[in-house]
Design a protein around this motif. Structure first.
Motif, short mmCIF file in Angstrom:
data_model
loop_
_atom_site.label_atom_id
_atom_site.label_comp_id
_atom_site.label_asym_id
_atom_site.label_seq_id
_atom_site.Cartn_x
_atom_site.Cartn_y
_atom_site.Cartn_z
N UNK A 229 27.48 2.11 -82.57
CA UNK A 229 28.14 3.33 -83.05
C UNK A 229 27.28 4.55 -82.79
N UNK A 230 25.97 4.44 -83.04
CA UNK A 230 25.07 5.58 -82.84
C UNK A 230 25.02 5.98 -81.37
N UNK A 231 25.01 4.98 -80.49
CA UNK A 231 24.91 5.27 -79.06
C UNK A 231 26.20 5.86 -78.49
N UNK A 232 27.32 5.55 -79.11
CA UNK A 232 28.61 5.94 -78.52
C UNK A 232 29.29 7.12 -79.20
N UNK A 233 28.82 7.49 -80.39
CA UNK A 233 29.50 8.55 -81.12
C UNK A 233 28.49 9.57 -81.63
N UNK A 234 28.86 10.83 -81.55
CA UNK A 234 28.02 11.91 -82.05
C UNK A 234 28.04 11.92 -83.58
N UNK A 235 27.14 12.72 -84.16
CA UNK A 235 27.09 12.84 -85.62
C UNK A 235 28.43 13.31 -86.16
N UNK A 236 29.07 14.23 -85.46
CA UNK A 236 30.36 14.75 -85.90
C UNK A 236 31.38 13.62 -86.03
N UNK A 237 31.48 12.78 -85.01
CA UNK A 237 32.48 11.72 -85.03
C UNK A 237 32.08 10.59 -85.98
N UNK A 238 30.78 10.39 -86.18
CA UNK A 238 30.37 9.37 -87.15
C UNK A 238 30.77 9.80 -88.56
N UNK A 239 30.63 11.08 -88.86
CA UNK A 239 31.07 11.58 -90.16
C UNK A 239 32.58 11.46 -90.32
#
Length: 591
Positions: A229-239
């Motif tokens: 998840x960290x490698x594929x999504x930015x902080x914005x999308x993780x939130x």
């Protein structure tokens, strides 16, 4: 909804990928390593070692030896290791090959920032180089006067709840010892008091630290997905994912992390300003002369060369790392010792008598007129009490607060074994080929219970093993694994565990050993020497309305969790209820 589809598709793809790897693993180079059968297609038998798995962990080693194959999520094969020679290679000789897993590093970076437990390689070595002097013995001596008044405050709080007539009262020690541990580490590490021992005052930061471990344990089976998840999504999308995912577990953890981050930044800014103003404002506005760990670290960093200097984000990362690491495990260890002493009244009496003698002797030598119970032992006297030291060491050996750690092989390697194991074909093998990206589980618990190293009674709590027949503290070795004074405790035929503390694995070893173990040891001993002379501890004796007595049971869920067994308890709520009363003369050993 599109976000949910993306998230769901990613997780589905991850599962398919792991299933494909599982099929390919039919010809895995680990097929010759014996271990228990897989119990579940998704969880393997991984859950058995983490969910109340004390007996299961020890039985694994008893049946299969120092290297065992287990099945993790989606059938991934991992190696469960307690062999001393193999562990020496993993954490000392080839520590650059066997590093922390991506799951561990990325999870910790999301929670704590760029601290010691969230970095690898040169960045970690650079941080370690900066922090090692901060935890020197000289600095520990300077911190002891900071934690002594907190231990006295803890005694005052407990004593106020104990009847003056000498009768018994049941008190749940866990919340008070946890609050004390938080206050010790906050004042020592940050030079900042959160008034943790004042139950009438709520504090968002303290609540965040207290709930961090339970919050992460609720999500333990999501952790393997974090690197992807960290490698594929930015902080914005993780939130955004956290907002959309049903349930409160992820949202609660995010709130905890946000509170920790905001508070640490505020304290960091204040400390930086104090340094620039050539002074340190400490506890309750008093000048501490920069004795707390954060102040020392900031001073050391400011005077370092540009190549060695840590960034602000790295310094911030150390703050919450030190607080969390110094709170959870230490509080658990202190609770465990009081639980043991409550069972073993002879040990409690002997310890109380040893502390009384040490305090009286010191008071006489210094010409002090205060009651012996109020005498504060200096660092060297406190750390040098043989029986106290034996109790602390034996508790940390038999009941390590953290029982398991993981590593991953960054390249293929060969692990030599001290004790050969039987392969699936029946052949005895003395080394194991470890493929690249293999996950290895370091069993601190099994290592500390190794009968070959510690004797046939390795699983028995016996502090006398650390003492000579005359009651003096044993010197275990010369640093090379060779026994001194004819003593071979912790060493067998030149083989020993590479632990940084007492030849045990409780605080690990090598370049990623627990950097604050001396502080933890000092804190535990200070609490014991403050409370034991004044308070008597016993197991709960009163019955509930149905005639049931509370039985304390320690679950091993990665961390040690004390609960009360049914029918008197719910087997879930963490608690250590003990009977407390004021000390009487008969509570000492009769000479």
């Amino acid at each position: 909804m599109p976000l949910l589809r993306v998230c769901g598709s990613s997780i589905f793809a991850f599962i398919i990928w792991r299933l494909i790897k599982r099929l390919r693993a039919l010809n895995s180079p680990l097929t010759h390593i014996l271990g228990p059968k897989k119990e579940h297609w998704l969880k393997g038998n991984y859950h058995r070692i983490f969910q109340d798995g004390l007996r299961y962990n020890l039985d694994l080693v008893q049946k299969y030896g120092g290297v065992v194959k287990i099945y993790a999520l989606l059938g991934q094969e991992q190696l469960y290791i307690s062999d001393p020679l193999a562990l020496h290679h993993i954490i000392v000789k080839e520590q650059n090959v066997y590093e922390e897993t991506d799951m561990f590093i990325m999870s910790n970076r999301l929670i704590f920032g760029e601290g010691l437990i969230a970095t690898l390689g040169e960045q970690h070595r650079k941080q370690r180089k900066m922090l090692n002097p901060v935890f020197s013995l000289a600095n520990m001596r300077g911190l002891l006067p900071v934690i002594q008044p907190i231990a006295d405050q803890l005694h005052t709080i407990l004593n106020a709840q104990i009847p003056a007539d000498g009768s018994v009262v049941e008190i749940n020690l866990l919340p008070w010892l946890s609050r004390g541990a938080l206050e010790y580490i906050c004042q020592a590490a940050l030079g900042h008091s959160f008034n943790a021992l004042d139950a009438t005052k709520g504090n968002e930061y303290l609540e965040a630290i207290r709930t961090l471990a339970p919050s992460t344990l609720r999500l333990i089976f999501l952790r393997p997905f974090i690197p992807m998840i960290v490698r594929r999504f930015s902080l914005y999308w993780r939130n955004k994912m956290m907002d959309w995912v049903p349930g409160d577990a992820l949202k609660d953890l995010r709130h905890v992390v946000n509170v920790m981050d905001t508070t640490s930044k505020k304290i960091f800014t204040e400390k930086r300003a104090a340094l620039e103003n050539e002074g340190f404002v400490g506890i309750a506005g008093n000048r501490m002369q920069g004795k707390d760990i954060m102040s020392i670290m900031l001073q050391a960093n400011a005077s370092s060369s540009s190549d060695d200097r840590l960034t602000d984000s790295e310094l911030l990362g150390q703050m919450n790392t030190i607080i969390f690491a110094g709170f959870e495990t230490t509080a658990t260890a202190i609770c465990r010792i009081f639980w043991i002493l409550a069972q073993k009244q002879d040990v409690q009496a002997r310890l109380r008598s040893a502390v009384r003698k040490a305090k009286r002797d010191y008071a006489d030598a210094q010409g002090l007129s205060s009651p012996w119970e109020d005498v504060e032992l200096p660092y060297d006297k406190l750390m040098g009490l043989p029986y106290l030291d034996a109790i602390v060491r034996e508790t940390l050996r038999v009941y390590p607060p953290t029982s398991l750690l993981s590593r991953t092989a960054r390249q293929a390697s060969v692990l030599p074994l001290h004790q050969p194991i039987k392969s699936a074909s029946g052949e005895m093998i003395s080394s194991i080929h470890v493929p690249e990206n293999t996950t290895l589980i370091i069993s601190i618990l099994a290592s500390n219970h190794n009968k070959e190293i510690w004797g046939e009674d390795a699983s028995e709590w016996r502090p006398e093993r650390w003492l000579s027949p005359s009651g003096e503290r044993l010197h275990l070795g010369d640093g090379e694994g060779n026994p001194t004074n004819g003593v071979s405790l912790g060493v067998k035929n030149g083989i020993k565990y590479p632990g940084v503390y007492g030849l045990m694995m409780t605080f690990l070893g090598g370049g990623r050993a627990c950097i604050g173990f001396k502080f933890a040891e000092m804190e535990i001993k200070q609490v014991l020497t403050t409370l034991i002379p004044r308070i008597h501890f016993a197991l709960p004796a009163s019955t509930d309305r149905n005639g049931h007595v509370k039985e304390i049971y320690w679950k091993m869920n990665g961390l040690q969790v004390p609960v009360v067994r049914p029918p008197a308890g719910d087997n879930v709520t963490a608690q250590v209820p003990l009977d407390l009363r004021k000390v009487r003369e008969q509570d000492f050993v009769v000479n």
